[in-house]
Motif scaffolding. Structure first.
Motif, PDB file in Angstrom:
ATOM      1  N   ASN A 103       0.825  -1.213   0.000  1.00  0.00           N
ATOM      2  CA  ASN A 103       0.000   0.000   0.000  1.00  0.00           C
ATOM      3  C   ASN A 103       0.857   1.259   0.000  1.00  0.00           C
ATOM      4  O   ASN A 103       0.536   2.238  -0.683  1.00  0.00           O
ATOM      5  CB  ASN A 103      -0.926   0.007   1.218  1.00  0.00           C
ATOM      6  CG  ASN A 103      -1.985  -1.087   1.166  1.00  0.00           C
ATOM      7  OD1 ASN A 103      -2.297  -1.586   0.087  1.00  0.00           O
ATOM      8  ND2 ASN A 103      -2.524  -1.457   2.314  1.00  0.00           N
ATOM      9  N   LEU A 104       1.935   1.251   0.770  1.00  0.00           N
ATOM     10  CA  LEU A 104       2.831   2.407   0.798  1.00  0.00           C
ATOM     11  C   LEU A 104       3.487   2.619  -0.557  1.00  0.00           C
ATOM     12  O   LEU A 104       3.610   3.752  -1.038  1.00  0.00           O
ATOM     13  CB  LEU A 104       3.901   2.218   1.875  1.00  0.00           C
ATOM     14  CG  LEU A 104       3.434   2.333   3.333  1.00  0.00           C
ATOM     15  CD1 LEU A 104       4.519   1.834   4.278  1.00  0.00           C
ATOM     16  CD2 LEU A 104       3.051   3.772   3.660  1.00  0.00           C
ATOM     17  N   TYR A 105       3.900   1.527  -1.184  1.00  0.00           N
ATOM     18  CA  TYR A 105       4.528   1.627  -2.501  1.00  0.00           C
ATOM     19  C   TYR A 105       3.531   2.168  -3.528  1.00  0.00           C
ATOM     20  O   TYR A 105       3.857   3.055  -4.321  1.00  0.00           O
ATOM     21  CB  TYR A 105       5.052   0.259  -2.927  1.00  0.00           C
ATOM     22  CG  TYR A 105       5.932   0.290  -4.146  1.00  0.00           C
ATOM     23  CD1 TYR A 105       7.297   0.535  -4.028  1.00  0.00           C
ATOM     24  CD2 TYR A 105       5.404   0.097  -5.421  1.00  0.00           C
ATOM     25  CE1 TYR A 105       8.116   0.567  -5.151  1.00  0.00           C
ATOM     26  CE2 TYR A 105       6.210   0.130  -6.542  1.00  0.00           C
ATOM     27  CZ  TYR A 105       7.564   0.367  -6.405  1.00  0.00           C
ATOM     28  OH  TYR A 105       8.354   0.412  -7.513  1.00  0.00           O
ATOM     29  N   ASP A 106       2.315   1.642  -3.484  1.00  0.00           N
ATOM     30  CA  ASP A 106       1.286   2.103  -4.419  1.00  0.00           C
ATOM     31  C   ASP A 106       0.927   3.563  -4.188  1.00  0.00           C
ATOM     32  O   ASP A 106       0.522   4.271  -5.120  1.00  0.00           O
ATOM     33  CB  ASP A 106       0.024   1.239  -4.279  1.00  0.00           C
ATOM     34  CG  ASP A 106       0.241  -0.198  -4.747  1.00  0.00           C
ATOM     35  OD1 ASP A 106       1.243  -0.450  -5.453  1.00  0.00           O
ATOM     36  OD2 ASP A 106      -0.582  -1.060  -4.388  1.00  0.00           O
ATOM     37  N   ALA A 107       1.095   4.037  -2.947  1.00  0.00           N
ATOM     38  CA  ALA A 107       0.778   5.434  -2.620  1.00  0.00           C
ATOM     39  C   ALA A 107       1.847   6.401  -3.104  1.00  0.00           C
ATOM     40  O   ALA A 107       1.630   7.618  -3.109  1.00  0.00           O
ATOM     41  CB  ALA A 107       0.588   5.586  -1.112  1.00  0.00           C
ATOM     42  N   GLY A 108       3.014   5.869  -3.493  1.00  0.00           N
ATOM     43  CA  GLY A 108       4.057   6.737  -4.026  1.00  0.00           C
ATOM     44  C   GLY A 108       5.361   6.728  -3.266  1.00  0.00           C
ATOM     45  O   GLY A 108       6.323   7.396  -3.665  1.00  0.00           O
ATOM     46  N   LEU A 109       5.425   5.992  -2.155  1.00  0.00           N
ATOM     47  CA  LEU A 109       6.686   5.866  -1.427  1.00  0.00           C
ATOM     48  C   LEU A 109       7.616   4.946  -2.212  1.00  0.00           C
ATOM     49  O   LEU A 109       7.188   3.885  -2.665  1.00  0.00           O
ATOM     50  CB  LEU A 109       6.426   5.291  -0.032  1.00  0.00           C
ATOM     51  CG  LEU A 109       7.570   5.411   0.980  1.00  0.00           C
ATOM     52  CD1 LEU A 109       7.738   6.852   1.421  1.00  0.00           C
ATOM     53  CD2 LEU A 109       7.291   4.523   2.197  1.00  0.00           C
ATOM     54  N   ARG A 110       8.856   5.343  -2.391  1.00  0.00           N
ATOM     55  CA  ARG A 110       9.787   4.538  -3.179  1.00  0.00           C
ATOM     56  C   ARG A 110      11.041   4.143  -2.415  1.00  0.00           C
ATOM     57  O   ARG A 110      11.726   3.205  -2.795  1.00  0.00           O
ATOM     58  CB  ARG A 110      10.185   5.299  -4.460  1.00  0.00           C
ATOM     59  CG  ARG A 110       9.074   5.395  -5.477  1.00  0.00           C
ATOM     60  CD  ARG A 110       8.722   4.018  -6.026  1.00  0.00           C
ATOM     61  NE  ARG A 110       7.630   4.062  -6.986  1.00  0.00           N
ATOM     62  CZ  ARG A 110       6.345   3.932  -6.685  1.00  0.00           C
ATOM     63  NH1 ARG A 110       5.994   3.749  -5.407  1.00  0.00           N
ATOM     64  NH2 ARG A 110       5.418   3.972  -7.601  1.00  0.00           N
ATOM     65  N   ARG A 111      11.361   4.857  -1.368  1.00  0.00           N
ATOM     66  CA  ARG A 111      12.577   4.555  -0.605  1.00  0.00           C
ATOM     67  C   ARG A 111      12.208   4.350   0.855  1.00  0.00           C
ATOM     68  O   ARG A 111      11.345   5.042   1.380  1.00  0.00           O
ATOM     69  CB  ARG A 111      13.607   5.685  -0.731  1.00  0.00           C
ATOM     70  CG  ARG A 111      14.053   5.944  -2.157  1.00  0.00           C
ATOM     71  CD  ARG A 111      15.320   6.773  -2.236  1.00  0.00           C
ATOM     72  NE  ARG A 111      15.233   8.027  -1.519  1.00  0.00           N
ATOM     73  CZ  ARG A 111      15.913   8.306  -0.414  1.00  0.00           C
ATOM     74  NH1 ARG A 111      16.721   7.403   0.136  1.00  0.00           N
ATOM     75  NH2 ARG A 111      15.795   9.482   0.171  1.00  0.00           N
ATOM     76  N   ILE A 112      12.864   3.402   1.482  1.00  0.00           N
ATOM     77  CA  ILE A 112      12.545   3.105   2.877  1.00  0.00           C
ATOM     78  C   ILE A 112      13.800   2.696   3.627  1.00  0.00           C
ATOM     79  O   ILE A 112      14.669   2.022   3.077  1.00  0.00           O
ATOM     80  CB  ILE A 112      11.452   2.012   2.948  1.00  0.00           C
ATOM     81  CG1 ILE A 112      10.793   1.989   4.325  1.00  0.00           C
ATOM     82  CG2 ILE A 112      11.992   0.648   2.551  1.00  0.00           C
ATOM     83  CD1 ILE A 112       9.457   1.285   4.329  1.00  0.00           C
ATOM     84  N   ASN A 113      13.924   3.167   4.855  1.00  0.00           N
ATOM     85  CA  ASN A 113      15.000   2.787   5.764  1.00  0.00           C
ATOM     86  C   ASN A 113      14.385   2.006   6.912  1.00  0.00           C
ATOM     87  O   ASN A 113      13.410   2.466   7.518  1.00  0.00           O
ATOM     88  CB  ASN A 113      15.726   4.010   6.332  1.00  0.00           C
ATOM     89  CG  ASN A 113      16.587   4.710   5.319  1.00  0.00           C
ATOM     90  OD1 ASN A 113      16.239   4.770   4.148  1.00  0.00           O
ATOM     91  ND2 ASN A 113      17.688   5.284   5.769  1.00  0.00           N
ATOM     92  N   ILE A 114      14.950   0.854   7.212  1.00  0.00           N
ATOM     93  CA  ILE A 114      14.431   0.001   8.278  1.00  0.00           C
ATOM     94  C   ILE A 114      15.539  -0.261   9.288  1.00  0.00           C
ATOM     95  O   ILE A 114      16.660  -0.609   8.916  1.00  0.00           O
ATOM     96  CB  ILE A 114      13.916  -1.334   7.702  1.00  0.00           C
ATOM     97  CG1 ILE A 114      12.883  -1.077   6.605  1.00  0.00           C
ATOM     98  CG2 ILE A 114      13.317  -2.199   8.818  1.00  0.00           C
ATOM     99  CD1 ILE A 114      12.510  -2.309   5.801  1.00  0.00           C
ATOM    100  N   SER A 115      15.225  -0.080  10.556  1.00  0.00           N
ATOM    101  CA  SER A 115      16.222  -0.310  11.595  1.00  0.00           C
ATOM    102  C   SER A 115      16.396  -1.804  11.823  1.00  0.00           C
ATOM    103  O   SER A 115      15.420  -2.528  12.034  1.00  0.00           O
ATOM    104  CB  SER A 115      15.789   0.363  12.899  1.00  0.00           C
ATOM    105  OG  SER A 115      15.705   1.762  12.730  1.00  0.00           O
ATOM    106  N   LEU A 116      17.630  -2.269  11.764  1.00  0.00           N
ATOM    107  CA  LEU A 116      17.946  -3.675  12.037  1.00  0.00           C
ATOM    108  C   LEU A 116      19.297  -3.708  12.730  1.00  0.00           C
ATOM    109  O   LEU A 116      20.339  -3.805  12.085  1.00  0.00           O
ATOM    110  CB  LEU A 116      17.975  -4.502  10.748  1.00  0.00           C
ATOM    111  CG  LEU A 116      18.227  -5.995  10.965  1.00  0.00           C
ATOM    112  CD1 LEU A 116      17.020  -6.661  11.600  1.00  0.00           C
ATOM    113  CD2 LEU A 116      18.583  -6.687   9.654  1.00  0.00           C
TER     114      LEU A 116
END
Length: 328
Positions: A103-116
């Motif tokens: 859903n986030l990708y379809d909304a237009g978000l293209r880059r993501i940072n995830i804490s690991l």
């Protein structure tokens, strides 16, 4: 000085984790009341009528944990729809990500940072302050979901804590070999909790680079980030390694961002609040947005003079607000 065109937007100060470097145990936090948060309409007004006109075109949504914000997918869609939005990204702990990644990708978000911060479930739970069922697998599922949806680049943020997860540096770096993932090693900043891990201090990026280089070698990467990270790669790897050295290598002269807190305060620096502006109160009192533009422009003019407070030989003076309250 770089052009300041990048705004980190804290959507909420609450988080479903209590990471020790962000919200140390024993810290009592005064969370922002719902009515004190910027509403979606107020945030969109500030982006469209204040920040975009003064030159901001890149936006990162942070928290606390941004996926706790009600209606976050719709908000992403509206920010992405502004013609001037050149880049929209998010930083998340990944725990709630798997069901909403598409859903986030379809909304237009293209880059993501995830804490690991660890590949070991027990160490991971220790760092995030979890005392119940392990949350590591949920975060890993979120990472996998983001990868399969198509987020590119997919970045994994690792805060290296001596004596806690520093022995995992090579294992974490190896994640970049076979996948187009980007692991970013971040020097631990003892903000508001100088004695959190005793006197063990922090591990410098130089030491991390040495460890990785001794094992595989390191080469320059053609990929450059939006921020101050030094980007390298293991020879032949699909992904890259980033080193963020805010403790050992002050990069204030390269800073290209400001921070909008969830309560509407605009701050020029992670650790220096000189010139901060209460945009929410001004907006609610009917101050016209052109006047707010001028206030932001004035803050942009003095930003080159703003540095971390009282930096001395790689340490940060006592700073009572925690990272979660600053917005990361």
């Amino acid at each position: 000085m770089n052009q300041v065109d990048y705004l980190r937007i804290s959507l909420i100060d609450r988080c479903n984790f209590r990471c020790q470097y962000c919200m140390p145990q024993g810290t009592e936090l005064d969370y922002i009341l719902k009515q004190q948060l910027l509403t979606d309409d107020e945030l969109l007004t500030l982006i469209q009528e204040v920040f975009i006109p003064v030159g901001f075109t890149r936006f990162r949504l942070t928290g606390g944990e941004p996926l706790l914000r009600p209606g976050v997918v719709d908000l992403v869609s509206k920010i992405a729809a502004f013609p001037q939005t050149q880049d929209l990204s998010m930083t998340t702990n990944g725990f709630l990500l798997a069901p909403v990644a598409q859903n986030l990708y379809d909304a237009g978000l293209r880059r993501i940072n995830i804490s690991l911060d660890s590949l070991d479930a027990d160490t991971f739970d220790l760092i995030i302050g979890n005392r119940g069922r392990s949350r590591w697998q949920d975060v890993w599922n979120g990472i996998q979901a983001a990868y399969h949806v198509g987020f590119d680049p997919l970045k994994l943020n690792v805060v290296v804590i001596p004596g806690v997860n520093d022995h995992e540096v090579l294992d974490l770096a190896a994640l970049t070999i076979d996948k187009h993932w980007h692991v970013r090693f971040i020097e631990f900043m003892p903000i508001g909790n100088l004695r959190l891990f005793g006197d063990r201090g922090w591990v410098s990026s130089a030491e991390l680079r040495r460890q990785i280089s001794d094992h595989w070698g390191l080469t320059e990467s053609q990929i450059r980030g939006n921020g101050p990270a030094e980007v390298l790669k293991i020879p032949g790897a699909q992904g890259t390694l980033g080193f963020i050295s805010q403790m050992s290598e002050c990069f204030c002269d390269r800073c290209n961002r400001m921070r909008l807190n969830a309560d509407g305060w605009l701050r020029p620096c992670l650790l220096n609040e000189t010139g901060q502006i209460d945009l929410k109160t001004a907006l609610r009192h009917g101050v016209i947005t052109t006047q707010l533009q001028e206030q932001v422009r004035e803050l942009l003019e003095i930003k080159p003079e703003i540095n971390f407070k009282e930096r001395d030989s790689g340490t940060t003076a006592a700073y009572t607000r925690t990272m979660s309250q600053i917005g990361g």
